[in-house]
Design a protein around this motif. Structure first.
Motif, short mmCIF file in Angstrom:
data_model
loop_
_atom_site.label_atom_id
_atom_site.label_comp_id
_atom_site.label_asym_id
_atom_site.label_seq_id
_atom_site.Cartn_x
_atom_site.Cartn_y
_atom_site.Cartn_z
N THR A 1 33.93 44.51 29.55
CA THR A 1 35.25 45.11 29.42
C THR A 1 35.55 45.88 30.70
OG1 THR A 1 34.36 47.13 28.43
CG2 THR A 1 35.01 45.37 26.93
N GLY A 2 36.84 46.17 30.90
CA GLY A 2 37.23 46.93 32.08
C GLY A 2 37.08 46.17 33.37
N VAL A 3 37.16 44.84 33.32
CA VAL A 3 36.96 43.98 34.49
C VAL A 3 38.29 43.35 34.89
CG1 VAL A 3 35.85 41.86 35.31
CG2 VAL A 3 34.56 43.49 33.95
N LEU A 4 38.47 43.11 36.19
CA LEU A 4 39.60 42.34 36.69
C LEU A 4 39.12 40.90 36.90
CD1 LEU A 4 42.42 41.87 37.95
CD2 LEU A 4 41.46 42.66 40.13
N TYR A 5 39.59 39.97 36.07
CA TYR A 5 39.26 38.56 36.23
C TYR A 5 40.36 37.90 37.06
CZ TYR A 5 35.70 38.85 32.57
OH TYR A 5 34.58 39.17 31.84
N VAL A 6 39.96 37.22 38.14
CA VAL A 6 40.92 36.53 38.99
C VAL A 6 40.60 35.03 38.92
CG1 VAL A 6 41.94 36.36 41.29
CG2 VAL A 6 41.01 38.54 40.50
N LEU A 7 41.53 34.26 38.37
CA LEU A 7 41.30 32.83 38.15
C LEU A 7 42.25 32.00 39.01
CD1 LEU A 7 40.90 34.36 35.15
CD2 LEU A 7 40.31 32.04 34.53
N ASP A 8 41.71 30.89 39.52
CA ASP A 8 42.48 30.00 40.38
C ASP A 8 42.84 28.72 39.63
OD1 ASP A 8 43.69 28.80 42.54
OD2 ASP A 8 41.83 28.26 43.54
N GLU A 9 44.07 28.62 39.17
CA GLU A 9 44.61 27.44 38.50
C GLU A 9 43.67 26.85 37.44
OE1 GLU A 9 47.06 24.71 40.74
OE2 GLU A 9 46.53 25.78 42.55
N PRO A 10 43.41 27.58 36.39
CA PRO A 10 42.47 27.10 35.36
C PRO A 10 42.97 25.88 34.59
CG PRO A 10 43.55 29.12 34.64
CD PRO A 10 43.92 28.93 36.07
N THR A 11 44.27 25.53 34.70
CA THR A 11 44.77 24.34 33.98
C THR A 11 44.45 23.05 34.71
OG1 THR A 11 46.93 24.42 35.07
CG2 THR A 11 46.70 25.64 33.00
N LEU B 1 42.21 49.76 40.66
CA LEU B 1 41.43 48.52 40.60
C LEU B 1 40.18 48.68 39.75
CD1 LEU B 1 41.41 46.95 44.20
CD2 LEU B 1 42.21 45.90 42.09
N SER B 2 39.73 47.58 39.17
CA SER B 2 38.47 47.51 38.44
C SER B 2 37.52 46.61 39.22
CB SER B 2 38.69 46.92 37.05
OG SER B 2 39.68 47.60 36.34
N PRO B 3 36.22 46.66 38.92
CA PRO B 3 35.31 45.65 39.49
C PRO B 3 35.84 44.26 39.15
CG PRO B 3 34.06 47.36 38.38
CD PRO B 3 35.50 47.62 38.06
N SER B 4 35.82 43.34 40.11
CA SER B 4 36.48 42.05 39.91
C SER B 4 35.48 40.91 39.86
CB SER B 4 37.51 41.80 41.01
OG SER B 4 36.87 41.65 42.25
N ILE B 5 35.85 39.89 39.11
CA ILE B 5 35.08 38.65 39.02
C ILE B 5 36.02 37.50 39.33
CG2 ILE B 5 33.83 37.09 37.49
CD1 ILE B 5 32.83 39.54 35.96
N SER B 6 35.64 36.67 40.29
CA SER B 6 36.47 35.54 40.68
C SER B 6 35.99 34.28 39.97
CB SER B 6 36.38 35.34 42.20
OG SER B 6 36.88 34.08 42.57
N VAL B 7 36.93 33.53 39.42
CA VAL B 7 36.63 32.24 38.79
C VAL B 7 37.49 31.21 39.51
CG1 VAL B 7 36.36 30.99 36.62
CG2 VAL B 7 36.37 33.49 36.62
N ALA C 1 33.76 29.99 30.09
CA ALA C 1 33.13 30.09 28.77
C ALA C 1 31.97 31.09 28.80
CB ALA C 1 32.63 28.73 28.31
N ALA C 2 31.21 31.07 29.91
CA ALA C 2 30.09 32.02 30.04
C ALA C 2 30.61 33.45 30.11
CB ALA C 2 29.28 31.67 31.29
N LEU C 3 31.70 33.67 30.84
CA LEU C 3 32.26 35.00 30.96
C LEU C 3 32.79 35.50 29.63
CD1 LEU C 3 34.15 34.62 34.36
CD2 LEU C 3 32.09 35.96 33.93
N LEU C 4 33.34 34.58 28.84
CA LEU C 4 33.87 34.94 27.54
C LEU C 4 32.76 35.47 26.64
CD1 LEU C 4 36.60 34.86 26.04
CD2 LEU C 4 35.93 32.65 25.12
N GLY C 5 31.56 34.96 26.85
CA GLY C 5 30.43 35.39 26.04
C GLY C 5 29.73 36.63 26.57
N SER C 6 30.10 37.08 27.76
CA SER C 6 29.40 38.22 28.35
C SER C 6 29.76 39.53 27.68
CB SER C 6 29.74 38.31 29.85
OG SER C 6 31.10 38.67 30.03
N GLY C 7 30.97 39.60 27.09
CA GLY C 7 31.38 40.83 26.42
C GLY C 7 31.78 41.94 27.36
#
Length: 828
Positions: free
Chosen positions: A401-411, A75-81, A393-399
């Motif tokens: 790396t090595g993070v686990l992004y967990v997204l809930d139905e982004p569509t 596992l990597s440090p995770s960020i929930s969106v 969009a903010a996360l995309l600009g953070s730069g």
């Protein structure tokens, strides 16, 4: 270095002791039926354990327990969106949330031009002290034209959240409360005949004496037997605003108001109402009651722009900061690109880094599909999907790396056209060296994934297993795979022609709508479509819903700007089923909202073992049978000071919510706490023989909620789940056959197989004579509609027009329709 995330023996919620290997640094989709265990795997295991392991390295995990899993590695440090809209402050906007507005404030403070308040001549780019500081700048300088002193201004003067920049009337919020006169007075009746709708006969007698006394004091007459609508302006201002209100005092500017009520010190209907609202605004129930008598309107001084007059006069390249903040982000990007041509070289030297940063932020926002939004859009008005994409969009600009992004139905809330952009963004996150894990049902996004995990085979106790893994092309044997390959499709019913009656909205021009006239043929399933920001919600909720509530129920909220609506006489009532939460506290759940829990409590109270216990004893919301240590919540909240509060299980009832004597009462071997812990499917089997319970549970199963725990707190439900609970409740009411149903993306959170079930429910409503209008992006619902109204062609100011209207076949033939382009792919 691990090249995969390994999970062994996961048993959280309904997961069946699963073992799974997930490739790292890939774009991974977790899919499956609603309730199959997707969110449990993604959020309750991967995200929470990623957080826990990271905090463990910092020695901060005393209060975080490991999930019920034998082993997790890689596992990597995770960020929930996720889909939860957390910022509901009226002072937050898209501009402040994305920090783009902050950069604009620097820009206007540095190079803005303003007129001299004395001679009106333009002052050169602002004479400011430390203009890139958010501190208020004091002092003044002489105007180069007239020599009079001019105040210095800085960044703070362009912030509506600071005293220096905020409009003094609305304190920077942009709106004020005013009385809804239709709720207060009947202009056709006199005071003595009940013209003031909220006064009883005692109040009428008392207040008319005060009004007469005030009239004598000022030297005019007040006739309480005259219709209120026929009163003169002075008498009307006295009645509404009182002797101390500005509208009345302007008639007698030199006279001091009477000192006592006996002499005529009358407060005024509107003044009294606003004072009581202000004094009791901290009481939620009182505030909600009072708000029925109020309307929200733009501040009369700033026109809703939030800033003070001085700040509104400053211009850059001929535009004020108000005008720039109103531009859709796509148009703002164009304005920023053209700006250097109008700036001096010396200014460009200072501002070039700022302009570069603004360009990059705007590019990311457009890429995630919110280019139609404007900086002045209030954060509480954003949908959960829009808020999620701003964060993405903010996360995309953070730069990072090595993070686990967990997204809930982004569509969620995205038109099919914008899904293509979103996929590009998710791949960018992956290419930065991150693992992107998405819980999703959208077939286009699933097909774009590197790796798919399909959960199932069913929902609730019938789910919790991994039924397929691999690339999209490798999961053809699973339910999702069959829809992905086209082997399974949602069947479409024959189209209806309607009942020949029409509801017509004339001259709709709220927000970005371009004075359009829209016909809704009744007795049909109607889909309102279009790209994000094209005006769909404005038309359906701001205009149609509010106007209907005002017509049928006398609601106070004023509809969006339009000329008129014809055809209400063809309908009997309206039911709006939106995605707002079913309750503001964890005490609200599917059982309480649909009233099925009332029926369940009566079943338990009627049992011999209940003895003297009444039905209220089986409620966790009132004293009696509930555990008083946690007051029926089942958990206690612990304040963690600088960290979020943590909930722990109540040590007295152990999370059961009730006292022992209540828990000892069993129906078919189950206590009332056991029932609340069951899924709706499981509870239906227990109460199958009790119609008052079983019928309501069957409706929730019908709308695809059988997997949902009956007692799951309403605050943890997705918008789609909350909407389907409301739909189930409405289905339980006796239908008149002349109801207008309005739904906002009812397919949110639904697997393709569940969409088919929902569609059958909607078709059933229409088959009984009702009209169902849905805002929808899901192509299966759109192609199943009898009639489509397609708005656009783009979002924001480039939208708000009717691009096409007609049957799905008609829309598919329209070359100008973005929706038609994709309909052609599924109707060919």
């Amino acid at each position: 270095m691990h090249d995969s995330i390994l999970i062994r023996g996961a048993r959280v919620h309904n997961l069946k002791n699963i073992t799974l290997e997930i490739p790292r640094n890939r774009f991974v989709v977790v899919t499956g039926l609603s309730g199959s265990g997707k969110s449990t795997l993604a959020f309750d295991i991967l995200h929470k354990e990623g957080q826990r392991q990271y905090l463990e390295s910092l020695g901060m995990v005393d209060y975080l327990s490991k999930p019920d899993v034998d082993h997790i590695s890689g596992l990597s440090p995770s960020i929930s969106v996720d889909q939860h809209l957390t910022n509901r402050s009226p002072r937050s906007t898209v501009g402040t949330a994305t920090e783009v507005y902050t950069y604009l404030r620097v820009l206007f403070a540095r190079v803005g031009i303003r007129p001299c308040p004395h001679c009106g001549a333009d002052l050169p780019p602002l004479h400011t002290l430390e203009a890139d500081s958010d501190d208020e700048v004091s002092g003044s300088f002489p105007c180069p034209h007239c020599g009079e002193p001019v105040p210095q201004i800085g960044m703070a003067y362009f912030s509506f959240n600071k005293p220096a920049g905020a409009c003094p009337t609305c304190t920077g919020i942009g709106t004020i409360y005013d009385a809804d006169l239709e709720q207060l007075i009947d202009p056709t009746r006199s005071l003595v005949d009940g013209g003031v709708l909220r006064w009883d006969h005692h109040e009428v007698a008392r207040h008319q004496q005060t009004l007469k006394a005030a009239a004598r004091y000022y030297g005019f007459t007040f006739d309480p037997s005259m219709p209120i609508g026929s009163l003169g302006q002075v008498q009307r201002d006295l009645l509404l605003y009182g002797v101390q209100g500005d509208p009345f005092r302007r008639h007698y500017p030199e006279m001091e108001p009477p000192e006592t009520v006996a002499k005529g010190r009358f407060e005024g209907l509107i003044t009294n109402l606003l004072r009581r609202y202000e004094e009791n605004s901290h009481k939620i129930s009182y505030r909600e009651k009072m708000e029925r008598l109020l309307i929200v309107k733009d501040c009369p001084d700033c026109g809703g722009t939030r800033l003070n007059p001085e700040s509104r006069r400053v211009r850059v390249a001929g535009q004020t900061i108000i005008e720039v903040a109103r531009l859709p982000l796509t148009e703002l990007a164009v304005w920023i690109e053209r700006l250097p041509a109008s700036l001096a070289d010396s200014d460009l030297l200072i501002l070039d880094p700022i302009l570069t940063d603004i360009r990059e932020r705007l590019r990311r926002l457009v890429d995630v599909g919110v280019g139609y939004l404007s900086l002045d859009r209030s954060s509480p008005t954003l949908s959960a999907g829009e808020a999620q994409r701003l964060r993405l969009a903010a996360l995309l600009g953070s730069g990072l790396t090595g993070v686990l992004y967990v997204l809930d139905e982004p569509t969620t809330g995205l038109h099919r056209r914008d899904t293509e952009r979103l996929i590009k963004v998710l791949r960018q996150l992956r290419d930065l060296g991150n693992t992107v894990l998405v819980v999703e049902h959208d077939l286009e996004l699933i097909a774009a994934a590197d790796y798919v995990i399909d959960m199932g085979p069913g929902a609730g106790k019938n789910g919790g297993q991994v039924v397929a893994v691999g690339s999209p092309a490798e999961i053809t044997h699973s339910l999702t795979g069959k829809y992905l390959s086209g082997e399974l499709v949602i069947p479409i019913s024959p189209r209806r022609s309607g009942n020949g009656k029409v509801l017509t909205v004339y001259g709709a021009r709220a927000h970005n709508l371009k004075n359009i006239t829209v016909r809704f043929p009744l007795g049909l399933l109607i889909a309102i479509t279009g790209v994000s920001g094209s005006g769909k919600s404005t038309l359906m909720f701001d205009i149609l819903d509010r106007a209907a509530r005002r017509h049928f129920y006398g609601a106070a909220q004023v509809p969006g700007e339009h000329d008129t609506i014809a055809g209400w006489h063809h309908l009997q009532d309206i039911v709006t089923i939106d995605q707002a939460a079913i309750g503001r506290t964890p005490r609200s759940n599917a059982a309480t909202y649909t009233d099925v829990f009332t029926a369940i409590r009566h079943v338990y109270a009627a049992l011999p073992a209940a003895d003297s216990l009444t039905a209220s004893a089986f409620s966790f919301n009132v004293p009696g049978g509930r555990c008083e240590r946690c007051q029926g919540a089942g958990v206690l909240s612990i304040n963690m000071h600088f960290l979020p509060d943590v909930e722990v299980r109540c040590p007295v009832c152990h999370g059961k919510r009730f006292k022992p004597d209540v828990l000892n009462v069993k129906y078919r071997g189950y206590s009332v706490a056991d029932i609340l812990a069951m899924t709706i499917d499981e509870a239906y089997e227990v109460f199958r023989e009790i119609p008052s319970v079983a019928d309501r549970l069957a409706l929730m199963i019908e709308v695809g909620l059988g997997y949902l725990p009956l007692g799951q707190p309403g605050t943890t439900l997705s918008g789609g789940e909350a909407q389907r609970i409301k739909l189930a409740k409405e289905l339980g009411r006796r239908s008149t056959g002349r109801t207008l149903y309005l739904l906002d993306e009812p397919t949110m959170g639904l697997h393709a197989d569940d969409v088919g079930r929902l569609l059958r429910v909607l078709q059933r409503l229409v088959d009984t004579g009702n009209t169902v209008i849905v805002i929808e992006h899901h192509l299966d619902i759109i192609r199943a509609a009898d009639w489509i109204i397609d708005l656009g062609p783009e979002g924001g100011e480039s939208g708000g027009q009717i691009v096409a209207e007609g049957t799905p076949d008609d829309i598919a033939l329209c070359e100008d329709s973005r929706t038609g382009r994709f309909l052609r792919l599924v109707t060919a």
